[in-house]
Design a protein around this motif. Sequence first.
Motif, PDB file in Angstrom:
ATOM      1  N   SER A   7       0.826  -1.201   0.000  1.00  0.00           N
ATOM      2  CA  SER A   7       0.000   0.000   0.000  1.00  0.00           C
ATOM      3  C   SER A   7       0.866   1.259   0.000  1.00  0.00           C
ATOM      4  O   SER A   7       0.610   2.211  -0.748  1.00  0.00           O
ATOM      5  N   GLN A  17      -5.905   2.055  -5.819  1.00  0.00           N
ATOM      6  CA  GLN A  17      -6.075   0.609  -5.920  1.00  0.00           C
ATOM      7  C   GLN A  17      -6.665   0.244  -7.279  1.00  0.00           C
ATOM      8  O   GLN A  17      -6.258  -0.740  -7.896  1.00  0.00           O
ATOM      9  N   ARG A  32      -7.316  -5.017  -3.071  1.00  0.00           N
ATOM     10  CA  ARG A  32      -7.752  -4.716  -1.696  1.00  0.00           C
ATOM     11  C   ARG A  32      -7.397  -5.853  -0.751  1.00  0.00           C
ATOM     12  O   ARG A  32      -6.921  -5.614   0.370  1.00  0.00           O
ATOM     13  N   GLU A  35      -3.700  -5.782   0.106  1.00  0.00           N
ATOM     14  CA  GLU A  35      -3.340  -4.702   1.026  1.00  0.00           C
ATOM     15  C   GLU A  35      -3.893  -4.925   2.426  1.00  0.00           C
ATOM     16  O   GLU A  35      -3.315  -4.459   3.397  1.00  0.00           O
TER      17      GLU A  35
END
Length: 100
Positions: A7, A17, A32, A35
């Motif tokens: 991230s 993202q 997602r 991360e």
Amino acid sequence: MIGERFSEVRKDHGDTQATLAKKLKVSLPTVRAWEQGKSSPSHEMLVAICNLYCVSADYLLGLSDIDPAYVQRKRLEQFTKEELTALRDYEAYLIWKRRN
């Protein structure tokens, strides 16, 4: 650890993202999940991420606390184009001076 570093590196490069998902040709939920630490990228995807952001796998995986190339690049981003040219010229001068 990989999620946090992933991230950080993504944000340092100004990618969202969604943008990263498009660049890697994966879904937004996949990025997602990486991360958030819910899943990890495959070896092939890890290599793609390292190549995209010019960062070492050791750094992303938490095997190293620093990535010298990444730190160097972040430091150089602070300089203007003219200052970078002056740094390269001075480096060339020092190499010339050492040889003579």
